[in-house]
Design a protein around this motif. Structure first.
Motif, PDB file in Angstrom:
ATOM      1  N   CYS A  84       0.836  -1.201   0.000  1.00 23.83           N
ATOM      2  CA  CYS A  84       0.000   0.000   0.000  1.00 23.83           C
ATOM      3  C   CYS A  84       0.873   1.254   0.000  1.00 23.83           C
ATOM      4  O   CYS A  84       0.587   2.221  -0.684  1.00 23.83           O
ATOM      5  CB  CYS A  84      -0.926  -0.008   1.209  1.00 23.83           C
ATOM      6  N   SER A  85       1.958   1.231   0.772  1.00 21.88           N
ATOM      7  CA  SER A  85       2.873   2.368   0.788  1.00 21.88           C
ATOM      8  C   SER A  85       3.455   2.592  -0.595  1.00 21.88           C
ATOM      9  O   SER A  85       3.578   3.717  -1.067  1.00 21.88           O
ATOM     10  CB  SER A  85       3.997   2.117   1.800  1.00 21.88           C
ATOM     11  N   SER A 140       3.871   6.445   5.157  1.00 19.32           N
ATOM     12  CA  SER A 140       3.091   7.148   4.133  1.00 19.32           C
ATOM     13  C   SER A 140       1.622   6.772   4.170  1.00 19.32           C
ATOM     14  O   SER A 140       0.872   7.127   3.268  1.00 19.32           O
ATOM     15  CB  SER A 140       3.659   6.830   2.747  1.00 19.32           C
ATOM     16  N   THR A 141       1.174   6.063   5.197  1.00 23.73           N
ATOM     17  CA  THR A 141      -0.223   5.660   5.277  1.00 23.73           C
ATOM     18  C   THR A 141      -0.790   5.946   6.661  1.00 23.73           C
ATOM     19  O   THR A 141      -0.056   6.038   7.649  1.00 23.73           O
ATOM     20  CB  THR A 141      -0.400   4.162   4.969  1.00 23.73           C
ATOM     21  N   PRO A 194      -3.702   7.284   2.346  1.00 17.92           N
ATOM     22  CA  PRO A 194      -2.347   7.805   2.167  1.00 17.92           C
ATOM     23  C   PRO A 194      -2.194   9.157   2.840  1.00 17.92           C
ATOM     24  O   PRO A 194      -3.182   9.883   3.029  1.00 17.92           O
ATOM     25  CB  PRO A 194      -2.219   7.926   0.647  1.00 17.92           C
ATOM     26  N   LEU A 201       0.809   4.233  -2.832  1.00 16.32           N
ATOM     27  CA  LEU A 201       0.497   5.628  -2.524  1.00 16.32           C
ATOM     28  C   LEU A 201       1.633   6.567  -2.907  1.00 16.32           C
ATOM     29  O   LEU A 201       1.389   7.686  -3.322  1.00 16.32           O
ATOM     30  CB  LEU A 201       0.182   5.756  -1.027  1.00 16.32           C
ATOM     31  N   ARG A 250      -6.397  12.008   1.049  1.00 16.23           N
ATOM     32  CA  ARG A 250      -4.946  12.085   1.254  1.00 16.23           C
ATOM     33  C   ARG A 250      -4.744  13.023   2.442  1.00 16.23           C
ATOM     34  O   ARG A 250      -4.877  14.231   2.325  1.00 16.23           O
ATOM     35  CB  ARG A 250      -4.232  12.613   0.005  1.00 16.23           C
TER      36      ARG A 250
END
Length: 798
Positions: free
Chosen positions: A39-40, A507-508, A534, A43, A119
């Protein structure tokens, strides 16, 4: 142009992904990549036009089509942050076709959770810089086809109690790092394997493919035996109530759902009626003569006989419901002792809690909780001319708090043409007998839908993010923990969030909703919903993920709260300042100094119109012919309706329908109707046309006085405009009528509130109810959309 399918398409539609919001439960990873690492990776590449299938670890997001690959479209993201000059580009209607299905197919995350910023700014400084409120709107008990129902208990973080989810990271076969507090937790390898499969072979992460998991509550978290499900119905039987005939509508529906209510063998049921006196009923006997008590002392007739086991006494209860509508046919009692009836009901349910359904036809006018006939005294008028609803009695507020602490839910159905002082009552409202179909549909859904009792909601999120305010009807036990006697799929929470000085090092951001509840079968269970968002380091990234509908939702709930707790003027000032702040912040972020320009990101282009509409709603108007009940009902509706319906209240969809439903009409190809969306202005109308407006909780069909006779005959059988039915659209034996009828029914599908369809003729006095939805036009007490933009321009550049 908007295209409306009239039946479910045979081909399955590709699942849409909300910008910036990832359905973690549908993640597959291969090689050694964990869901969190993947996921990181996704994003960080959001603005790089990267095909995710080429990223490290071939990956998927799947729902109804498991082979659907997720790709991030750089051009689409750029489009969302393109500046729009509102003073020049006033056309905010979508240019691309919009597909509205008979049963709306949306991805799990947009059904269950919306975040104002998909975001999330990674620092407090960045959040303050953009001035967009950070908030979550979610449904912790929403039904979803993606929910995993299991008999195994999820592993839980020992430090913060967050449950294991797709974004935890694994150190080895028996330890995992929490996605919220980053603490390391130890779990038995076989327990991890049951949910996560083999850590080495991540393609078998079956337990990690779901954002929603429902499982039995751990034994150590159940401190008492789950309560017996109890239903207590309290009916108004005063003369005014009997004249409405509502018992002849409600009792058959209740009789029809007895089998559903009795699925649990321990379910209990009871009935109370009231006029000037409270009446109790001994359901264990074969006689149903009311026991009239001047005082609310239920012990006088034996409390143990007032609530009976429903499966055992189903036949007797059914006979009682058949006879109840005629018990008080000849009554002359005009008084309404709601307060004593509620006190008696509370006393019956207080030992274990339960569900209390109350029907009221008039203002309570005797006994404790009696409310006076106020005229204008139900509202306090400030110097600004804006009125603030004024509670004339604390009786119901205090009673509601006591009921919540005792796990008692009170649902009030109001069927009244008279003033009822909703400022003090403030529950669900149905206004007249002619809406009997609405009452039937909604009451059946109310009884038959899934319900959770003794609910406790705990919200946890990544370290650095915390709850600032809860915009909902609940009791907060401690930070992040809320108490609700009952939850339904429509129970909605809105949370305003704040960020500490530094939010994240990753980053999440992970947000988890954990709901403890008792099911209808008497089982204590837990429903866990987890989302990953994110983070953003620059304003452009934040603007690209801004969800204008969620932002409007948070502004709407905040405005209602401020109106009730403070004043209308304060609510209006806060709303105007918030929108002005967002526009000013964007101007600074883009270094825009050009004259005659009011810039906003394209993704937020609808924000000014939504806020203008909110300002124009009834609770901000000062006309003397608008009652406090109407104002309170609008405020309550905006706060409790699902976000999608509340947005339609603010900005309805308007279409012209007569060009497509004429004498030459044939059934459309692929069951689709091409309707053109119009501006919410009087300039969109003409006397020769017929228009349809979807306001979320109500529909309107506006018929011009010069409409074609062929359309009138094809859709209703009317020979002229004067004979066109005003009360209800009636289906006739023609293709056009059947298509129109099916179209209206398709918009009602899946709604908890049954929208009534009103027919309005252009020359009829009822047009005034329709006109206030034309939010782009100027009225006596509000600005037009163009004037509103000019006012915002002056405030931004002052």
């Amino acid at each position: 142009m908007s295209i409306f399918p009239l039946s479910r398409p045979r081909k399955q539609r590709k699942k849409k992904v909300h910008p910036g919001l990832f359905q973690a439960g549908d993640l597959h990873t291969t090689d050694s990549t964990t869901p969190s690492e993947f996921c990181s990776c996704v994003l960080l590449q959001a603005f790089e036009h990267t095909d995710i299938s080429k990223a490290k670890g071939s990956s998927q997001i799947f729902g109804k089509q498991e082979d659907a690959l997720l790709t991030i479209n750089k051009e689409a993201l750029k489009e969302r942050i393109q500046p729009v000059n509102l003073l020049q580009d006033k056309s905010f209607l979508p240019e691309d076709p919009i597909l509205l299905t008979e049963v709306k197919e949306t991805s799990c995350e947009t059904e269950v959770l919306r975040c104002t910023l998909t975001r999330v700014p990674d620092t407090e400084e960045l959040l303050k810089k953009i001035k967009i409120p950070l908030g979550f709107i979610f449904f912790p008990f929403q039904n979803s086809t993606s929910t995993l129902v299991t008999d195994q208990t999820l592993p839980q973080c020992l430090a913060c109690h967050t449950y294991i989810n797709p974004w935890v990271t694994f150190a080895d076969h028996h330890s995992w790092k929490c996605s919220s507090c980053m603490k390391l937790n130890m779990s038995a390898p076989e327990l991890l394997h049951s949910f996560c499969g083999s850590i080495q072979d991540s393609s078998t992460l079956t337990g990690m493919k779901h954002v929603a998991v429902d499982f039995p509550a751990p034994p150590d978290s159940v401190d008492k035996t789950p309560q017996t499900i109890k239903y207590l119905f309290v009916f108004d039987v005063s003369q005014n109530a009997i004249r409405t005939g509502y018992l002849k509508i409600i009792c058959p529906i209740l009789l029809q759902t007895l089998n559903i209510l009795s699925e649990n063998s321990q379910t209990q049921i009871g009935f109370i009626t009231f006029d000037s006196t409270v009446h109790f009923y001994d359901l264990e006997s074969s006689h149903f003569r009311p026991l009239n008590l001047a005082k609310t002392d239920s012990k006088a007739c034996g409390e143990e006989k007032l609530l009976v086991n429903l499966p055992e006494y189903k036949a007797i209860v059914g006979h009682f419901l058949e006879e109840l509508p005629i018990f008080f046919e000849d009554t002359t009692d005009t008084l309404c002792a709601l307060g004593p009836a509620l006190q008696a009901a509370q006393k019956l349910l207080s030992p274990t809690g339960g569900r209390l359904s109350v029907f009221l036809s008039q203002r309570p006018n005797t006994g404790c909780g009696a409310l006076h006939m106020p005229g204008r005294s139900c509202c306090k008028t400030a110097a600004s001319g804006l009125q603030r609803p004024c509670v004339t009695s604390d009786f119901y507020k205090d009673l509601a708090l006591e009921c919540c602490l005792q796990q008692i839910t009170v649902d009030l159905f109001l069927l009244s043409r008279q003033f009822s002082n909703l400022n003090s009552l403030s529950f669900h409202s149905v206004r007249s007998q002619e809406l009997c179909e609405k009452i039937q549909k909604e009451f059946y859904l109310y009884l038959s839908r899934s319900v959770g009792a003794e609910a406790v909601l705990r919200v946890s999120c990544t370290k650095g993010l915390f709850i600032e305010n809860c915009l909902g009807n609940c009791v907060q036990q401690s930070p992040g923990v809320f108490c609700l006697p009952t939850v339904t799929p429509d129970t909605q929470f809105s949370l305003q969030m704040s960020i500490s000085k530094c939010l994240l090092t990753s980053s999440t951001l992970v947000f988890q909703s954990c709901l403890f509840y008792t099911s209808c079968k008497g089982e204590r269970r837990v429903r866990v919903l987890t989302w990953c968002l994110p983070t953003a380091k620059t304003p452009s990234e934040v603007y690209a993920g801004a969800d204008v509908e969620a932002i409007v939702g948070i502004l709407c709930y905040t405005a209602v709260d401020l109106s009730v707790k403070h004043s209308m003027a304060n609510a209006k000032e806060n709303l105007v300042n918030t929108v002005t702040g967002i526009l000013s912040a964007y101007r600074l972020a883009t270094s825009n100094q050009h004259a005659n320009s009011l810039l906003i990101p394209r993704g937020l282009q609808h924000l000014p119109l939504y806020t203008l509409s909110l300002l124009k709603q009834l609770f901000y108007h000062t006309e003397p012919d608008q009652s406090c009940d109407e104002r309170m009902f609008i405020m309550y509706s905006l706060k409790t309706l699902p976000l999608s319906s509340a947005l339609k209240v603010l900005k309805p969809d308007l279409y012209r329908i007569d060009p497509f439903l004429n004498e030459d009409f044939v059934s459309p190809a692929e069951n689709q109707l091409p309707f053109v969306r119009l501006h919410l202005s009087a300039t969109s109308f003409c006397e020769q046309g017929v228009f349809f407006m979807n306001c979320g909780s109500v529909f309107y069909i506006w018929v011009g006085r010069l409409s074609k006779i062929s359309f009138l005959k094809n859709t209703s059988g009317a020979s002229n405009v004067a004979s066109y039915p005003l009360s209800k659209h009636s289906e006739v034996n023609s293709v056009a009528s059947k298509v129109l009828f099916k179209f209206v029914e398709s918009l009602r599908t899946g709604k908890s509130v049954f929208p009534v369809c009103y027919i309005i003729r252009s020359d009829h006095s009822s047009c005034s109810a329709f006109d206030h939805h034309l939010v782009e036009d100027r009225s006596e007490s509000s600005l037009s959309y163009v004037e509103w933009l000019q006012l915002l321009y002056q405030k931004v550049y002052k």
